[in-house]
Design a protein around this motif. Structure first.
Motif, mmCIF file in Angstrom:
data_model
loop_
_atom_site.group_PDB
_atom_site.id
_atom_site.type_symbol
_atom_site.label_atom_id
_atom_site.label_comp_id
_atom_site.label_asym_id
_atom_site.label_seq_id
_atom_site.Cartn_x
_atom_site.Cartn_y
_atom_site.Cartn_z
ATOM 1 N N VAL A 27 34.078 32.578 -12.854
ATOM 2 C CA VAL A 27 32.673 32.828 -13.187
ATOM 3 C C VAL A 27 32.367 32.213 -14.556
ATOM 4 C CG1 VAL A 27 31.002 34.620 -13.798
ATOM 5 C CG2 VAL A 27 32.517 34.932 -11.825
ATOM 6 N N ARG A 28 31.251 31.507 -14.640
ATOM 7 C CA ARG A 28 30.795 30.967 -15.920
ATOM 8 C C ARG A 28 29.276 30.948 -15.918
ATOM 9 N NH1 ARG A 28 29.761 25.242 -15.350
ATOM 10 N NH2 ARG A 28 30.449 24.444 -13.311
ATOM 11 N N PRO A 29 28.654 31.178 -17.053
ATOM 12 C CA PRO A 29 27.197 31.216 -17.098
ATOM 13 C C PRO A 29 26.591 29.824 -16.931
ATOM 14 C CG PRO A 29 28.122 31.443 -19.295
ATOM 15 C CD PRO A 29 29.276 31.478 -18.351
ATOM 16 N N LEU A 30 25.590 29.737 -16.061
ATOM 17 C CA LEU A 30 24.852 28.482 -15.883
ATOM 18 C C LEU A 30 23.452 28.590 -16.474
ATOM 19 C CD1 LEU A 30 25.806 27.522 -12.210
ATOM 20 C CD2 LEU A 30 26.956 26.897 -14.331
ATOM 21 N N THR A 31 22.902 29.796 -16.446
ATOM 22 C CA THR A 31 21.591 30.069 -17.038
ATOM 23 C C THR A 31 21.680 31.443 -17.713
ATOM 24 O OG1 THR A 31 20.527 31.355 -15.269
ATOM 25 C CG2 THR A 31 20.586 28.957 -14.984
ATOM 26 N N PRO A 32 20.650 31.844 -18.425
ATOM 27 C CA PRO A 32 20.680 33.194 -19.030
ATOM 28 C C PRO A 32 20.725 34.314 -18.002
ATOM 29 C CG PRO A 32 19.046 31.806 -20.108
ATOM 30 C CD PRO A 32 19.515 31.049 -18.904
ATOM 31 N N TYR A 33 20.467 34.006 -16.740
ATOM 32 C CA TYR A 33 20.408 35.038 -15.704
ATOM 33 C C TYR A 33 21.686 35.107 -14.854
ATOM 34 C CZ TYR A 33 15.504 34.571 -16.973
ATOM 35 O OH TYR A 33 14.324 34.510 -17.679
ATOM 36 N N THR A 34 22.628 34.190 -15.064
ATOM 37 C CA THR A 34 23.857 34.168 -14.273
ATOM 38 C C THR A 34 24.714 35.384 -14.566
ATOM 39 O OG1 THR A 34 23.850 31.746 -14.465
ATOM 40 C CG2 THR A 34 25.857 32.761 -13.653
#
Length: 247
Positions: free
Chosen positions: A158-165
């Motif tokens: 898992v890694r953030p792609l947007t502030p909502y990920t």
């Protein structure tokens, strides 16, 4: 013209062999195709060498290469059926439609139908590696058992792609556990800002598949009604399984 003629004669021989369930000898095939025996022998040997025919006890039978051609033709027909169906649903919904399966431990997008006016989401991050961030991936992972989910996330963290990920695998796993089996999976701007998506689970036997749609975030109110309509269409087709024969 000589090459074209040779191809035509070879095709006639293949058609003649196909007409004999138990195979046929060269002399019979030459007679049926109207070819001189030396010409028939030469072409038959070439076809055997290339795998289109096989020789067994003096009789010629269709070979593995012909079977592969048949499989290829069936695959093209299947993909054409998928593309036509996705295109009809795209036009009815007015949104891009996606079809994906989970196999061999990876997400495989088998079809996407969109238009210039309703383009598909740009794949700016590999969809196979970012299942945690888009509705298709979450929907497919929700259909797996816990061990398979954890295995996937170990290979594709898992890694953030947007502030909502979603921020970590534990949070994602809890979300997947809560996913209701027949309900659409919805994500809002987790993969791409300005886009919302809904994915519908499709399970046939032990295989996991998903159909999904995407919309601009300013049309978010359309998302669930469109997903419900698509789900109803899927249920109507599930009896024949015509669309999902590849799974």
């Amino acid at each position: 013209m000589t090459l074209i003629g040779s191809v035509q004669r070879a095709m006639r021989l293949l058609e003649a062999v196909a007409g004999h369930e138990r195979g046929a000898p060269a002399k019979q095939l030459a007679r049926e195709t109207g070819l001189a025996l030396p010409t028939a022998y030469h072409l038959l040997r070439t076809l055997v060498h290339e795998g289109y025919l096989r020789r067994d006890g003096g009789r010629f039978h269709l070979g593995a290469a012909v079977e592969r051609l048949g499989i290829g033709a069936a695959e093209q027909k299947r993909r054409g059926t998928i593309a036509d169906t996705l295109g009809r649903w795209r036009d009815s919904i007015g949104a891009p439609v996606y079809y994906a399966v989970y196999r061999d431990g990876e997400i495989d997008i088998l079809g996407v139908a969109d238009t210039p006016g309703n383009p598909a989401v740009e794949e700016w991050a590999d969809l196979r590696e970012t299942a945690h961030a888009h509705a298709i991936g979450q929907c497919l992972l929700a259909q797996l058992d816990d061990d398979a989910r954890r295995d996937h996330l170990e290979r594709h963290p898992v890694r953030p792609l947007t502030p909502y990920t979603v921020r970590d695998s534990d949070t994602l796993l809890r979300r997947l556990e809560r996913a209701r089996r027949a309900e659409p999976v919805v994500e809002r701007q987790e993969y791409a800002l300005g886009t919302v998506c809904a994915a519908i689970p499709i399970t046939i036997g032990g295989a996991a598949a998903s159909m999904a749609i995407s919309l601009p975030s300013d049309q978010a109110e359309r998302l669930l009604p469109a997903a419900r309509w698509l789900q109803a269409e899927l249920e109507r087709l599930m009896g024949s399984r015509a669309l999902f024969i590849s799974i």
